[in-house]
Design a protein around this motif. Sequence first.
Motif, PDB file in Angstrom:
ATOM      1  N   GLN A 192       0.822  -1.205   0.000  1.00 24.24           N
ATOM      2  CA  GLN A 192       0.000   0.000   0.000  1.00 24.24           C
ATOM      3  C   GLN A 192       0.858   1.258   0.000  1.00 24.24           C
ATOM      4  N   VAL A 193       1.939   1.248   0.796  1.00 28.58           N
ATOM      5  CA  VAL A 193       2.849   2.401   0.817  1.00 28.58           C
ATOM      6  C   VAL A 193       3.477   2.606  -0.556  1.00 28.58           C
ATOM      7  N   ALA A 194       3.902   1.507  -1.202  1.00 31.34           N
ATOM      8  CA  ALA A 194       4.495   1.610  -2.532  1.00 31.34           C
ATOM      9  C   ALA A 194       3.498   2.161  -3.546  1.00 31.34           C
ATOM     10  N   GLN A 195       2.246   1.726  -3.458  1.00 29.68           N
ATOM     11  CA  GLN A 195       1.224   2.247  -4.364  1.00 29.68           C
ATOM     12  C   GLN A 195       0.997   3.738  -4.152  1.00 29.68           C
ATOM     13  N   GLN A 196       0.985   4.169  -2.885  1.00 30.67           N
ATOM     14  CA  GLN A 196       0.819   5.589  -2.600  1.00 30.67           C
ATOM     15  C   GLN A 196       1.999   6.398  -3.137  1.00 30.67           C
ATOM     16  N   GLU A 197       3.225   5.866  -2.988  1.00 33.24           N
ATOM     17  CA  GLU A 197       4.392   6.550  -3.531  1.00 33.24           C
ATOM     18  C   GLU A 197       4.336   6.627  -5.052  1.00 33.24           C
ATOM     19  N   ALA A 198       3.853   5.555  -5.678  1.00 33.27           N
ATOM     20  CA  ALA A 198       3.721   5.564  -7.134  1.00 33.27           C
ATOM     21  C   ALA A 198       2.712   6.622  -7.582  1.00 33.27           C
ATOM     22  N   GLU A 199       1.594   6.722  -6.867  1.00 25.77           N
ATOM     23  CA  GLU A 199       0.595   7.738  -7.209  1.00 25.77           C
ATOM     24  C   GLU A 199       1.163   9.144  -7.013  1.00 25.77           C
ATOM     25  N   ARG A 200       1.944   9.316  -5.955  1.00 25.02           N
ATOM     26  CA  ARG A 200       2.563  10.620  -5.712  1.00 25.02           C
ATOM     27  C   ARG A 200       3.555  10.966  -6.821  1.00 25.02           C
ATOM     28  N   SER A 201       4.344   9.977  -7.263  1.00 23.25           N
ATOM     29  CA  SER A 201       5.294  10.209  -8.350  1.00 23.25           C
ATOM     30  C   SER A 201       4.565  10.600  -9.631  1.00 23.25           C
ATOM     31  N   LYS A 202       3.437   9.930  -9.894  1.00 22.65           N
ATOM     32  CA  LYS A 202       2.645  10.289 -11.075  1.00 22.65           C
ATOM     33  C   LYS A 202       2.167  11.734 -10.988  1.00 22.65           C
ATOM     34  N   VAL A 204       3.619  14.195  -9.316  1.00 23.90           N
ATOM     35  CA  VAL A 204       4.759  15.098  -9.504  1.00 23.90           C
ATOM     36  C   VAL A 204       5.111  15.217 -10.984  1.00 23.90           C
ATOM     37  N   VAL A 205       5.113  14.088 -11.701  1.00 29.19           N
ATOM     38  CA  VAL A 205       5.410  14.115 -13.134  1.00 29.19           C
ATOM     39  C   VAL A 205       4.369  14.943 -13.884  1.00 29.19           C
ATOM     40  N   ALA A 206       3.098  14.752 -13.546  1.00 29.58           N
ATOM     41  CA  ALA A 206       2.041  15.517 -14.214  1.00 29.58           C
ATOM     42  C   ALA A 206       2.175  17.011 -13.917  1.00 29.58           C
ATOM     43  N   LYS A 207       2.537  17.343 -12.669  1.00 30.24           N
ATOM     44  CA  LYS A 207       2.709  18.748 -12.300  1.00 30.24           C
ATOM     45  C   LYS A 207       3.870  19.372 -13.064  1.00 30.24           C
ATOM     46  N   THR A 208       4.983  18.626 -13.164  1.00 26.08           N
ATOM     47  CA  THR A 208       6.147  19.122 -13.911  1.00 26.08           C
ATOM     48  C   THR A 208       5.806  19.340 -15.379  1.00 26.08           C
ATOM     49  N   GLU A 209       5.040  18.430 -15.952  1.00 28.77           N
ATOM     50  CA  GLU A 209       4.634  18.563 -17.349  1.00 28.77           C
ATOM     51  C   GLU A 209       3.764  19.798 -17.552  1.00 28.77           C
ATOM     52  N   GLN A 210       2.847  20.063 -16.620  1.00 28.26           N
ATOM     53  CA  GLN A 210       2.009  21.252 -16.727  1.00 28.26           C
ATOM     54  C   GLN A 210       2.840  22.528 -16.599  1.00 28.26           C
ATOM     55  N   GLU A 211       3.811  22.516 -15.676  1.00 26.61           N
ATOM     56  CA  GLU A 211       4.673  23.694 -15.534  1.00 26.61           C
ATOM     57  C   GLU A 211       5.500  23.924 -16.799  1.00 26.61           C
ATOM     58  N   ARG A 212       5.960  22.832 -17.424  1.00 25.45           N
ATOM     59  CA  ARG A 212       6.726  22.979 -18.665  1.00 25.45           C
ATOM     60  C   ARG A 212       5.866  23.590 -19.757  1.00 25.45           C
ATOM     61  N   ARG A 213       4.629  23.098 -19.862  1.00 28.14           N
ATOM     62  CA  ARG A 213       3.730  23.649 -20.873  1.00 28.14           C
ATOM     63  C   ARG A 213       3.428  25.119 -20.601  1.00 28.14           C
ATOM     64  N   ALA A 214       3.259  25.458 -19.302  1.00 29.68           N
ATOM     65  CA  ALA A 214       2.988  26.854 -18.956  1.00 29.68           C
ATOM     66  C   ALA A 214       4.168  27.747 -19.314  1.00 29.68           C
ATOM     67  N   ALA A 215       5.400  27.244 -19.072  1.00 29.27           N
ATOM     68  CA  ALA A 215       6.593  28.044 -19.412  1.00 29.27           C
ATOM     69  C   ALA A 215       6.694  28.261 -20.917  1.00 29.27           C
ATOM     70  N   ILE A 216       6.358  27.206 -21.692  1.00 26.24           N
ATOM     71  CA  ILE A 216       6.399  27.343 -23.155  1.00 26.24           C
ATOM     72  C   ILE A 216       5.385  28.372 -23.627  1.00 26.24           C
ATOM     73  N   ILE A 217       4.181  28.276 -23.067  1.00 22.72           N
ATOM     74  CA  ILE A 217       3.131  29.226 -23.469  1.00 22.72           C
ATOM     75  C   ILE A 217       3.521  30.645 -23.065  1.00 22.72           C
ATOM     76  N   ARG A 218       4.113  30.819 -21.866  1.00 23.87           N
ATOM     77  CA  ARG A 218       4.532  32.148 -21.412  1.00 23.87           C
ATOM     78  C   ARG A 218       5.638  32.701 -22.309  1.00 23.87           C
ATOM     79  N   ALA A 219       6.600  31.836 -22.686  1.00 21.85           N
ATOM     80  CA  ALA A 219       7.675  32.297 -23.579  1.00 21.85           C
ATOM     81  C   ALA A 219       7.122  32.677 -24.945  1.00 21.85           C
TER      82      ALA A 219
END
Length: 278
Positions: A192-202, A204-219
């Motif tokens: 269960q702990v591993a599954q929660q960590e996996a969901e958290r990693s997902k 974080v990856v999704a958040k990073t992807e959104q920030e990258r897209r936002a930076a591209i749009i801002r540029a």
Amino acid sequence: MGSNQAAVSFLTNLARAGIGLGAGATILNSALYTVDGGQRAVLFDRFRGVIDDTIGEGTHFLIPWLQKPYIFDIRTRPHTFSSVSGTKDLQMVNLTLRVLSRPEVARLPQIFKTLGLEYDEKVLPSIGNEVLKAVVAQFNADQLLTERPHVSALVRESLIRRARDFNIVLDDVAITHLSYGLEFSRAVEAKQVAQQEAERSKFVVAKTEQERRAAIIRAQGESEAAKLISDATASAGMGLIELRRIEASREVANTLARSPNVSYLPGGKNILFGLNPR
């Protein structure tokens, strides 16, 4: 003298009559037995053995010394027993089973012949453990939780079928408790702990992807704005830039005018920034 003999004779006869009545009452009492509500009786005869007829409720006669009644309780009674069983993936599971049982009335003489009065205590724990081990071995440990209704149904069907072989009727069968061994519980917790960590990693990856897209749009927006300014300057000259400079100077002047921490030299043109000597 004659009256004394008569009195003695009368008392003797009275004593004999009392003894006779007492003996008769004792014999009559030993020849009667009562079967209460919710019970049935099986009669044992010293010459014929167990009589095949089941005796119902009420008061009945028997031949003293020659016959003896055995009373069975035919009401439904609860029984609870536990079992430690192995699953298909070799995990140990602790199970508690509750059953409601009663004897098959028409087969009471046969039950008495083969099992005796304590028939349920002799049969139910053994067949219960047998059925639990056989059913649990068909499932993995996690399936016992996700498919618990199906497991309970299999246990019920198998146990009813096995109890019928011993002339016992089961009105209800239920698994009341299920728990795993310590090692398996720790493994489930770690999973269960591993599954929660996996969901958290997902996340974080999704958040990073959104920030990258936002930076591209801002540029892209800044690039478009710079291009528009460049086009405007090329078509209208430096007037737009001078206008922006004047507006910026006006904002700076307003800010300095409202600030209490600005001092001016008495006759100079320079501005000194610092604390006001007041």
